[in-house]
Enzyme design. Sequence first.
Site, PDB file in Angstrom:
ATOM      1  N   HIS A 224       0.817  -1.208   0.000  1.00 47.55           N
ATOM      2  CA  HIS A 224       0.000   0.000   0.000  1.00 47.55           C
ATOM      3  C   HIS A 224       0.852   1.260   0.000  1.00 47.55           C
ATOM      4  O   HIS A 224       0.352   2.353   0.268  1.00 47.55           O
ATOM      5  CB  HIS A 224      -0.917   0.022   1.226  1.00 47.55           C
ATOM      6  CG  HIS A 224      -1.806  -1.163   1.319  1.00 47.55           C
ATOM      7  ND1 HIS A 224      -1.390  -2.353   1.887  1.00 47.55           N
ATOM      8  CD2 HIS A 224      -3.078  -1.368   0.905  1.00 47.55           C
ATOM      9  CE1 HIS A 224      -2.371  -3.224   1.828  1.00 47.55           C
ATOM     10  NE2 HIS A 224      -3.399  -2.660   1.244  1.00 47.55           N
ATOM     11  N   GLY A 409      -7.047  10.115   5.915  1.00 49.00           N
ATOM     12  CA  GLY A 409      -7.911  11.266   5.703  1.00 49.00           C
ATOM     13  C   GLY A 409      -9.000  10.990   4.678  1.00 49.00           C
ATOM     14  O   GLY A 409     -10.147  11.410   4.845  1.00 49.00           O
ATOM     15  N   SER A 451     -10.978   1.622   9.837  1.00 50.88           N
ATOM     16  CA  SER A 451     -11.785   2.662  10.461  1.00 50.88           C
ATOM     17  C   SER A 451     -13.269   2.325  10.438  1.00 50.88           C
ATOM     18  O   SER A 451     -14.003   2.722  11.346  1.00 50.88           O
ATOM     19  CB  SER A 451     -11.565   3.999   9.745  1.00 50.88           C
ATOM     20  OG  SER A 451     -10.220   4.396   9.809  1.00 50.88           O
ATOM     21  N   GLY A 492     -11.223  -3.596  18.099  1.00 56.32           N
ATOM     22  CA  GLY A 492      -9.871  -3.529  17.553  1.00 56.32           C
ATOM     23  C   GLY A 492      -8.805  -4.223  18.362  1.00 56.32           C
ATOM     24  O   GLY A 492      -7.797  -4.678  17.816  1.00 56.32           O
ATOM     25  N   ARG A 549      -0.614  -1.208  10.214  1.00 54.80           N
ATOM     26  CA  ARG A 549       0.444  -1.259   9.203  1.00 54.80           C
ATOM     27  C   ARG A 549       1.736  -0.613   9.672  1.00 54.80           C
ATOM     28  O   ARG A 549       2.826  -1.045   9.315  1.00 54.80           O
ATOM     29  CB  ARG A 549      -0.049  -0.579   7.923  1.00 54.80           C
ATOM     30  CG  ARG A 549      -1.169  -1.373   7.252  1.00 54.80           C
ATOM     31  CD  ARG A 549      -1.766  -0.645   6.068  1.00 54.80           C
ATOM     32  NE  ARG A 549      -2.903  -1.401   5.557  1.00 54.80           N
ATOM     33  CZ  ARG A 549      -3.757  -0.938   4.659  1.00 54.80           C
ATOM     34  NH1 ARG A 549      -3.608   0.268   4.167  1.00 54.80           N
ATOM     35  NH2 ARG A 549      -4.762  -1.682   4.244  1.00 54.80           N
ATOM     36  N   GLY A 564      -4.783   8.211  13.357  1.00 55.89           N
ATOM     37  CA  GLY A 564      -6.042   7.864  14.022  1.00 55.89           C
ATOM     38  C   GLY A 564      -6.267   8.685  15.273  1.00 55.89           C
ATOM     39  O   GLY A 564      -7.396   9.112  15.567  1.00 55.89           O
TER      40      GLY A 564
END
Length: 583
Positions: A224, A409, A451, A492, A549, A564
């Site tokens: 990513h 974002g 998220s 989480g 990550r 976050g």
Amino acid sequence: MSIKTKKLINAPENIIPEFIEGLIAAYPDMLCVEGSTGRAVVAQQGPRDGKVGIVIGGGSGHEPAFAGYVGQGLADAAAVGNVFASPSPEQILDAGRAADGGAGVVFLYGNYTGDVLNFTMAAEELEAEGTPVRQIAVADDVASAPFERRHERRGVAGDFFVFKCAGAAADLGEPLQRVEELARLANDRCRSMGVALGACSLPQTGTPNFEIGAADMEIGMGLHGEPGMRREPLAPADAVTDVLMEPILRELGLNDGDRVAVLVNGLGATTQLELFLVFRRVKQILDQRSIHIHANWVGEYATSLEMAGASVTLLKLDDALTRLLDHPCRTPALTVGAAAERPVDAQRSVRKTRAIKDVVVLDRATLATGGRITPPAFLAMMRAVSVAIRAQKDWLSQLDGVIGDGDHGVTMDIGWTAVGHVLDAQPRDAVIAQTCEQMAQAFLTAVGASSGPLYAGAFRSAAAAVNTRLNLDSAALAAWIAGMNNGILARGGAKPGDKTMIDAWAPAAEAAAIAAQAGGDERAVLQAACDAAKTGMDDTAGIESRRGRSAKLGLRSIGHIDPGAASAYLTLRAMHEALLGLE
């Protein structure tokens, strides 16, 4: 001034639906779309009664993964997420139901927090409907965690081999347990390592995810665009390939006479000239060790938008995996052999649709009315959060680009925009708890990623904390903030000090409770929560990441604020400013 990249797109918010429309139009004989979300790409000649269904999926931007591997003999369906973001549970459920042939379904995805959370939620619901589900998180990247913690490793190009083997096993009629065993075997015998020479850019931001010098390279980068395990001066192709191969060979324990499959994968902007130089060196290394290449692929199979770089993946073969690798398949991105004609008597039953869930209606007459935060005030506060997140989305993505994949974002803006649509449809006097429930579903469906489940869990927990209230007083507001924190913790699994959003929400909840107990009004409670969240956010710069990550970066994550935690602070600040504005 940030460099802006150029892409052939229309509106960034429409890029995924338009991509799917173009893909289906290009391969109408192979693919179709099923389900209400429009994000489940299904094989025309895949799902059938009595066959284990294979569902793959993940974020977009890795094309041809994931939808490109849907077709006869490979995956039955793919759930397509936003760019670099997991598909949502609803999107995965559409794919799962389409692939369900009555013999169970296997979910396959990369080992990333967002994918794990969303696929797990979808699996729970699909199993509640009566479909057995098995899950495998591909974890082939040797750079992302040491061997003793290999369950934490992320999935990169090794998806290619795990998907192929699982799809073949299902196509051959193996039962669910055996398909799962063979897919896990492929995962256990697969290793990858990559190098990045340049960054990629998200369509929504148009700016590079990270900065890298013209004479540098990132060893062990993520799929990513996450930074790698270390940065080094750019070296010749042979030397780079040697660096990539060394840990792969060490871990696989290959000996004379062993057989492997090789994938040299381009990340989006690497030429064929370069990729074949890498393969040349891979073959030289294997030939020197008398290791036989049974099959190989060189090209773009799991990209990272337009990132410059490459990865090398080896699959250590045995007889079972060799048979699966050689089994015919036909998909847009991969054809092996001549796929057999679909059996004439193959049937595909109509799949069940999701039952409508009962909506719990609260009796307004029983709800407590004391407190400054009325339902209209709550709606105004949530709208203010949506506006604030949109205004700061580029900043949040910049923070994420340093230690993650640069999309925080973007995903938060997508989620809060969806929430904004829900708020616009709400009556001014809507019960706050029920509004939170609708916000949770909107965020979860729109975002996916990590998220999505985390904030959905937060809103639902916050709703439960205030479901006896019509208005929120200071104590109820503190309970709402604590509910947000508890919902994130429950879903989480992070804890304070892990460098996540919890490092802002947890101190905010504690400070809010103290302020309420001291007799502070709603404004004082929110002020205390904001101050604590700001301190917690700032403190994350000194923490080494242990979750998500960025955990793969180790000490390289120190010195950078967690995105976050930043979005948590922005949320509370916007709520506080909106409440002050209502006076």
